[in-house]
Write an enzyme that holds these catalytic residues in place. Structure first.
Site, PDB file in Angstrom:
ATOM      1  N   HIS A 105       8.438   3.143  15.587  1.00 52.49           N
ATOM      2  CA  HIS A 105       8.112   1.731  15.373  1.00 52.49           C
ATOM      3  C   HIS A 105       8.554   0.873  16.563  1.00 52.49           C
ATOM      4  CE1 HIS A 105       6.294   1.475  11.389  1.00 52.49           C
ATOM      5  NE2 HIS A 105       7.061   2.489  11.051  1.00 52.49           N
TER       6      HIS A 105
ATOM      7  N   SER B 194      -0.598   4.059   5.009  1.00 54.84           N
ATOM      8  CA  SER B 194      -1.875   3.412   4.703  1.00 54.84           C
ATOM      9  C   SER B 194      -2.293   2.399   5.759  1.00 54.84           C
ATOM     10  CB  SER B 194      -1.804   2.736   3.328  1.00 54.84           C
ATOM     11  OG  SER B 194      -0.808   1.727   3.328  1.00 54.84           O
TER      12      SER B 194
ATOM     13  N   GLY C 268       0.837  -1.195   0.000  1.00 53.34           N
ATOM     14  CA  GLY C 268       0.000   0.000   0.000  1.00 53.34           C
ATOM     15  C   GLY C 268       0.868   1.238   0.000  1.00 53.34           C
TER      16      GLY C 268
END
Length: 172
Positions: A49, A13, A9
């Site tokens: 992350h 997204s 994507g």
């Protein structure tokens, strides 16, 4: 042999969040991170992350030798999340000005995932939907190499998911 799910994507997204969601039922989880902190922005992205990744993952930071990392994990995992092919291809491009070695690594990756004793969730970006970067040959090379790598992994995958504005669309 484990299953392979490819999640692709555009930027932001929801690809990585979808990968983590799909990983929930697994017990022994590994996360292979391909990003390198080469500037302040990337350092911040990596830290984001790291802090949002659930604690039940064992993280392996490997920007180039992903196949070797998968082989080393071996039977220690029920699931490996590989995030992401986009940065991995970019990293490989730094090590080779020829396309052959990069595509060779993509073939090795697809085979390693297919033969792995664990399930895999692979995250990548879809960069071929925009305009052709006519003024910059290296950008065109990157777009092409990532597109071919995505095709190789998608061909090996059991499932392919396209993320659109946070929603998964099953492609395969």
């Amino acid at each position: 042999m484990g299953t392979i799910t490819l999640i692709t994507g555009g930027a932001r997204s929801g690809k990585s969040m979808q990968a983590l969601k799909l990983a929930l039922p697994y017990q022994r989880k590994f996360f292979i991170a391909t990003g390198e902190a080469l500037d302040d922005e990337m350092t911040a992205r990596i830290e984001f992350h790291r802090t949002t990744r659930p604690q039940d993952f064992r993280t392996v930071e490997e920007p180039v030798k992903v196949v070797a990392a998968l082989e080393k994990i071996g039977k220690s995992a029920d699931l490996v999340v590989l995030d992401c092919l986009t940065l991995w291809v970019s990293n490989l491009m730094w090590h080779s000005t020829d396309d052959g070695p990069v595509l060779g690594e993509a073939d090795k990756l697809a085979a390693a995932l297919k033969n792995a004793p664990f399930a895999s969730i692979v995250v990548t970006d879809e960069v071929g939907s925009g305009i052709v970067p006519t003024d910059h040959a290296e950008s065109r090379r990157f777009r092409d190499l990532l597109g071919w790598t995505n095709q190789k992994v998608a061909a090996a995958a059991d499932d392919v998911i396209l993320m659109v504005a946070g929603y998964p669309v099953k492609v395969k």
